[in-house]
Write an enzyme that holds these catalytic residues in place. Sequence first.
Site, PDB file in Angstrom:
ATOM      1  CD  GLU A  65      -7.098  30.177  -5.248  1.00  0.00           C
ATOM      2  OE1 GLU A  65      -6.554  31.175  -4.752  1.00  0.00           O
ATOM      3  OE2 GLU A  65      -7.004  29.889  -6.454  1.00  0.00           O
TER       4      GLU A  65
ATOM      5  CE  LYS B 168      -3.080  29.894  -4.242  1.00  0.00           C
ATOM      6  NZ  LYS B 168      -2.368  30.269  -5.474  1.00  0.00           N
TER       7      LYS B 168
END
Length: 295
Positions: A175, A211
């Site tokens: 992420e 993500k």
Amino acid sequence: MNDKHLDIMKNKDGFVAALDQSGGSTPKALAAYGVSEDAYSGEKEMFDMVHEMRTRIITSPAFNSEQILGAILFEQTMDRHIEGKYTGDYLADKGIVPFLKVDKGLAGEENGVQLMKPIHDLDETLQRANDRHIFGTKMRSVVNEPNKDGIKEVVQQQFDVAKQILDADLMPIIEPEVSINSKNKEECEDILKEEILNHLNNLGDRKVMLKLTIPTKANLYKELIDHDNVLRVVALSGGYSIKEANEKLKENHGLIASFSRALVGDLRADQSDEEFNKKLQEAVDDIYDASVNKK
């Protein structure tokens, strides 16, 4: 790695719920839920209350495996119980794949980015995650400016940690968040995409999840979504309202949600169970629709 969970994350329609607010963000999460800081004394009571909140969400009939693929947990939540079961086992019994946030927060900004703080106990945490039947992990960095050296360092750190997680037979969610407040958000995203591709192309036959902030340019990340080394790409809401996040998500084919605030923003501690479940179901329906039905 759990083959059933792998199949769910690869093939099923739905989205991932992010329930992983940690120490620093817990008071804000509780305040948004209607629990002020004078309602608890010390960290223990605070974490007890946030676990009560998460338990109420997870046990709600609106939190269902027909629409929700997985849930990302805070470390303490992984070690706590819901109805006599470890949280990961309770989720798995509902057909929802459990993930764990493993980062320790962000370092100060340098070169327009914030790296992850060192994760000194990662091996021990990954062992405990396996013991608790967790499927995968998530770790967050932040990109604020289109600094090529900074973004390169962020992605390098993320993939270094991801390889350690893969070695523990867990699925990493990488992420590198691009701040929605960045004045050069689109340029940041272009640089980030190229850096991620460079690392994906050197993963051999291993797969990761990503993500990412919903991109300014629709379908910018389609090449990542279709990449052989990517299991799934999920999107963070990044501070957008649920309406704005869902509208932007609908423009990106193959991208599904992994929302936190946008999921639980209308939930309050003083709501009746009927009202609470109704509000949660409305949010779940809207996020599911944006994840599955594209413009």
